[in-house]
Design a protein around this motif. Structure first.
Motif, PDB file in Angstrom:
ATOM      1  N   MET A 159       1.000   8.209  12.245  1.00  0.00           N
ATOM      2  CA  MET A 159       0.147   8.021  11.444  1.00  0.00           C
ATOM      3  C   MET A 159       0.996   8.529   9.848  1.00  0.00           C
ATOM      4  SD  MET A 159      -2.743  11.178  11.926  1.00  0.00           S
ATOM      5  CE  MET A 159      -2.784  11.453  13.633  1.00  0.00           C
ATOM      6  N   VAL A 160       0.150   7.390   8.973  1.00  0.00           N
ATOM      7  CA  VAL A 160       0.484   7.892   7.545  1.00  0.00           C
ATOM      8  C   VAL A 160      -1.092   8.142   6.929  1.00  0.00           C
ATOM      9  CG1 VAL A 160       2.671   6.207   7.699  1.00  0.00           C
ATOM     10  CG2 VAL A 160      -0.102   5.322   7.335  1.00  0.00           C
ATOM     11  N   GLN A 161      -0.435   8.693   5.093  1.00  0.00           N
ATOM     12  CA  GLN A 161      -1.333   9.614   4.697  1.00  0.00           C
ATOM     13  C   GLN A 161      -1.800   7.985   3.521  1.00  0.00           C
ATOM     14  OE1 GLN A 161      -3.139  12.565   1.664  1.00  0.00           O
ATOM     15  NE2 GLN A 161      -1.178  13.168   3.076  1.00  0.00           N
TER      16      GLN A 161
ATOM     17  N   ILE B  20       0.602  -0.988  -0.057  1.00  0.00           N
ATOM     18  CA  ILE B  20       0.129  -0.079   0.188  1.00  0.00           C
ATOM     19  C   ILE B  20       1.122   1.256   0.308  1.00  0.00           C
ATOM     20  CG2 ILE B  20      -2.108   1.418   0.711  1.00  0.00           C
ATOM     21  CD1 ILE B  20      -2.698  -1.601   2.531  1.00  0.00           C
ATOM     22  N   ARG B  21       0.779   2.007  -1.238  1.00  0.00           N
ATOM     23  CA  ARG B  21       1.762   3.374  -1.012  1.00  0.00           C
ATOM     24  C   ARG B  21       0.808   4.241  -0.173  1.00  0.00           C
ATOM     25  NH1 ARG B  21       1.294   7.820  -3.674  1.00  0.00           N
ATOM     26  NH2 ARG B  21       3.363   9.451  -4.228  1.00  0.00           N
ATOM     27  N   CYS B  22       2.252   4.461   1.120  1.00  0.00           N
ATOM     28  CA  CYS B  22       2.031   5.065   2.169  1.00  0.00           C
ATOM     29  C   CYS B  22       2.341   6.930   1.576  1.00  0.00           C
ATOM     30  CB  CYS B  22       1.847   5.101   3.176  1.00  0.00           C
ATOM     31  SG  CYS B  22       1.000   2.857   3.907  1.00  0.00           S
ATOM     32  N   MET B  23       1.993   8.196   2.163  1.00  0.00           N
ATOM     33  CA  MET B  23       2.527   9.077   2.617  1.00  0.00           C
ATOM     34  C   MET B  23       3.363  10.004   3.801  1.00  0.00           C
ATOM     35  SD  MET B  23       0.249  10.622  -0.617  1.00  0.00           S
ATOM     36  CE  MET B  23      -0.720   9.283  -0.601  1.00  0.00           C
ATOM     37  N   ASP B  24       4.357  10.171   3.585  1.00  0.00           N
ATOM     38  CA  ASP B  24       4.461  10.845   5.584  1.00  0.00           C
ATOM     39  C   ASP B  24       3.438  12.430   5.571  1.00  0.00           C
ATOM     40  OD1 ASP B  24       6.408   8.894   6.117  1.00  0.00           O
ATOM     41  OD2 ASP B  24       7.739   9.724   4.799  1.00  0.00           O
ATOM     42  N   MET B  25       3.457  12.934   6.668  1.00  0.00           N
ATOM     43  CA  MET B  25       2.797  13.241   6.846  1.00  0.00           C
ATOM     44  C   MET B  25       3.573  14.899   7.784  1.00  0.00           C
ATOM     45  SD  MET B  25      -0.696  11.603   7.281  1.00  0.00           S
ATOM     46  CE  MET B  25      -1.824  13.761   8.513  1.00  0.00           C
TER      47      MET B  25
END
Length: 296
Positions: A262-264, A238-243
Motif C-alpha cells: 500500500m501507499v498513502q 498522483i502524489r503517493c507517500m511511503d508508509m
C-alpha cells in the motif's frame, strides 16, 4: 411411549440452566408451548443479531435467525407477519431484517411483502431476477442500509445512478459501471465486482483527492491489465507517500487484507487514505481506504 423430562417441575434457577444449554430453535419451539415457557425463554435475554428472510420460487417464504428456520405459505402473510413479530419479542430483535430475493420469487407480491416486512437492513437482489421484478423490488425496498445488486435492471443510466446516489452504508454492484457512476456513489463502503480500467481508476482517485465522494470510507474493486512486473500502475500523476511497515501491518489487520502492499495519498483538505493492492493475478484487488488518523 418415549420418556419425558419434567422440565417445568424443576426449580426456576435449574430450568434457566437447562434452557441456557438448548439450541435457539429448541428454545423457540419451547416458547410456543405456554405463556410460562414463553416468559422463561424471554427471561434469558437472548438477543438475535440477525433475522434473514429469503424469498424465492418455493411454496414457502423462509424466515431464519441463525439456525432457526420457518416456512410460511405465500397465500397468506398473516402467519409470517405474526411470527416475525414473535421472534422480535422473544429474542429482543429490534433492527430491520435482512431480505434476499432469489429466482422465481415473482409469485410473491412485492408491495404486500414490503407492507408486511417494513424497512430492511440488507437487501440482496439476485442476478437471476427479471429486470421488471428487480425494478419492482428496488422501488418498494428503497431504503436498505446495505444493498447487494447483482445486475443493472435499468436501460436508462440515470435510473441506476439514482440508486448509487442514495445514502447506503454498504453497496455492492456486480455489473458494468462508468466513472460517472463511481463519482455519484454516496455510500460509506463500496464493492464493485467487475474490474475498472487503469484510466478509470486513475481519474477516480484524482477526483477523490479534489473532494469527490465525501461519504466514502472504503472502495474495493479490481483494475484491469496492470503489469506490476514492469512497474506499470494506475497512479500516474498522483502524489503517493511511503508508509512504515508497522502502519501497513495495522491496516492489513484492521481491514483483513493479507499480502497487500500500500501507499498513502491525501485529499486537498488533508484527509489521508491508503491504496492497498494485492499484486497477484491479472486483475489485482485494489482497496481505497480512508483513514481517520495519519499513520506513522
Amino acid at each position: 411411549m418415549k420418556p419425558t423430562f419434567p422440565l417445568l417441575r424443576l426449580p426456576e434457577n435449574v430450568i434457566v440452566k437447562v434452557l441456557n444449554n438448548m439450541r435457539l430453535k429448541q428454545l423457540l419451539e419451547l416458547s410456543y408451548v405456554s405463556t410460562k415457557t414463553q416468559n422463561l425463554v424471554k427471561s434469558l435475554g437472548i438477543i438475535a443479531k440477525r433475522v434473514a428472510i429469503s424469498i424465492n420460487g418455493s411454496d414457502k417464504i423462509a424466515l431464519n435467525t441463525y439456525h432457526t428456520d420457518f416456512g410460511f405459505q405465500p397465500s397468506t402473510l398473516v402467519p409470517f407477519s405474526d411470527n416475525l413479530k414473535y421472534i422480535r419479542t422473544i429474542f429482543c430483535f429490534t433492527s430491520p431484517p435482512n431480505v434476499c430475493f432469489y429466482a422465481n420469487c415473482e409469485r410473491h407480491e412485492v408491495g404486500l411483502l414490503k407492507e408486511t416486512i417494513g424497512n430492511v437492513n440488507l437487501l440482496y437482489v439476485s442476478s437471476i431476477l427479471t429486470d421488471e421484478l428487480s425494478r419492482e423490488v428496488l422501488k418498494h425496498f428503497n431504503t436498505p442500509s446495505r444493498l447487494y445488486l447483482l445486475r443493472n435492471p435499468y436501460e436508462d443510466s440515470c435510473k441506476i445512478q439514482e440508486i448509487f446516489i442514495r445514502n447506503h452504508k454498504i453497496i455492492e454492484f456486480d455489473d458494468d459501471y462508468s466513472l460517472d457512476d463511481m463519482l455519484l456513489i454516496n455510500s460509506e463502503k463500496v464493492r464493485f465486482k467487475l474490474p475498472a480500467s487503469k484510466k478509470q481508476m486513475n481519474q477516480f482517485v484524482k477526483h477523490w483527492i479534489r473532494g469527490s465522494n465525501p461519504q466514502l470510507q472504503t472502495m474495493s474493486l479490481s483494475v484491469k491489465n496492470i503489469d506490476f512486473v514492469n512497474g506499470e500502475t494506475y497512479l500516474k500523476g498522483i502524489r503517493c507517500m511511503d508508509m512504515s511497515e508497522e502502519a501497513k501491518r495495522e491496516i492489513r489487520q484492521e481491514h483483513g487484507l493479507p499480502n497487500c502492499d500500500m501507499v498513502q495519498i491525501r485529499r486537498e483538505d488533508g484527509t489521508p487514505a491508503v491504496i492497498a493492492s494485492n499484486q497477484r493475478g491479472r486483475h489485482p484487488n485494489t482497496h481505497l481506504i480512508v483513514l481517520h488518523c495519519i499513520p506513522l
